[in-house]
Design a protein around this motif. Structure first.
Motif, mmCIF file in Angstrom:
data_model
loop_
_atom_site.group_PDB
_atom_site.id
_atom_site.type_symbol
_atom_site.label_atom_id
_atom_site.label_comp_id
_atom_site.label_asym_id
_atom_site.label_seq_id
_atom_site.Cartn_x
_atom_site.Cartn_y
_atom_site.Cartn_z
ATOM 1 N N GLY A 19 0.790 -1.224 0.000
ATOM 2 C CA GLY A 19 0.000 0.000 0.000
ATOM 3 C C GLY A 19 0.825 1.278 0.000
ATOM 4 N N VAL A 20 2.115 1.177 -0.352
ATOM 5 C CA VAL A 20 2.997 2.345 -0.308
ATOM 6 C C VAL A 20 2.678 3.383 -1.387
ATOM 7 N N SER A 21 1.905 3.000 -2.387
ATOM 8 C CA SER A 21 1.584 3.943 -3.467
ATOM 9 C C SER A 21 0.335 4.760 -3.183
ATOM 10 N N HIS A 22 -0.398 4.411 -2.153
ATOM 11 C CA HIS A 22 -1.644 5.110 -1.820
ATOM 12 C C HIS A 22 -1.381 6.313 -0.923
ATOM 13 N N ALA A 23 -2.333 7.219 -0.907
ATOM 14 C CA ALA A 23 -2.274 8.362 0.017
ATOM 15 C C ALA A 23 -2.880 7.951 1.349
ATOM 16 N N ASN A 24 -2.483 8.619 2.406
ATOM 17 C CA ASN A 24 -3.072 8.391 3.722
ATOM 18 C C ASN A 24 -4.433 9.066 3.799
ATOM 19 N N SER A 29 1.133 11.982 1.211
ATOM 20 C CA SER A 29 1.688 10.997 0.287
ATOM 21 C C SER A 29 2.616 10.039 1.030
ATOM 22 N N ARG A 30 2.303 8.763 0.977
ATOM 23 C CA ARG A 30 3.180 7.765 1.597
ATOM 24 C C ARG A 30 4.539 7.752 0.910
ATOM 25 N N GLN A 31 4.552 7.991 -0.395
ATOM 26 C CA GLN A 31 5.812 8.035 -1.124
ATOM 27 C C GLN A 31 6.710 9.163 -0.614
ATOM 28 N N GLU A 32 6.137 10.329 -0.362
ATOM 29 C CA GLU A 32 6.916 11.459 0.160
ATOM 30 C C GLU A 32 7.414 11.169 1.572
ATOM 31 N N ILE A 33 6.574 10.519 2.371
ATOM 32 C CA ILE A 33 6.995 10.160 3.732
ATOM 33 C C ILE A 33 8.158 9.187 3.676
#
Length: 113
Positions: A19-24, A29-33
């Protein structure tokens, strides 16, 4: 005189965070985190999410700053869930972080009894 050291038994799991491509839920953005807050060998934290509409056994994976980066896979979440409920000692860390357009994170979890 010999010194006796008791080494606790542990269960070790290695997996990929999903689920790393989804937003919280708050839109972050999980990707930015992941980009800002996760590096190999960093501690990660696990948290139950019983209100998850898709899986009441869901376990969130959080960065060292406690921001969500994804979830444990369903089959692993089922095993880790009881450890979280029973307050078993859990060590989780980023096993790897890789990818170019889409970052992925590997996780190593040790459940110590």
């Amino acid at each position: 005189m010999a010194k006796i050291i008791k080494i606790p038994s542990a269960f070790v799991y290695e997996s990929k965070v999903v689920g790393v491509s989804h937003a919280n839920a708050d839109g972050t953005s999980r990707q930015e985190i992941i980009r800002r807050e996760v590096a190999e060998d960093d501690p990660l934290f696990l948290e139950l999410e019983p209100e998850n509409e898709f899986d009441p056994n869901a376990v969130k994976v959080l960065s060292r700053k406690r921001n969500q980066i994804g979830y444990l896979k369903t089959e692993l979440a089922e095993q880790v869930r009881s450890a979280l409920i029973n307050q078993t000692t859990i060590y989780a860390r980023a096993l790897w972080v890789n990818g170019e357009k889409m970052l992925g994170v590997g996780i190593r979890i040790e459940l110590v009894s």
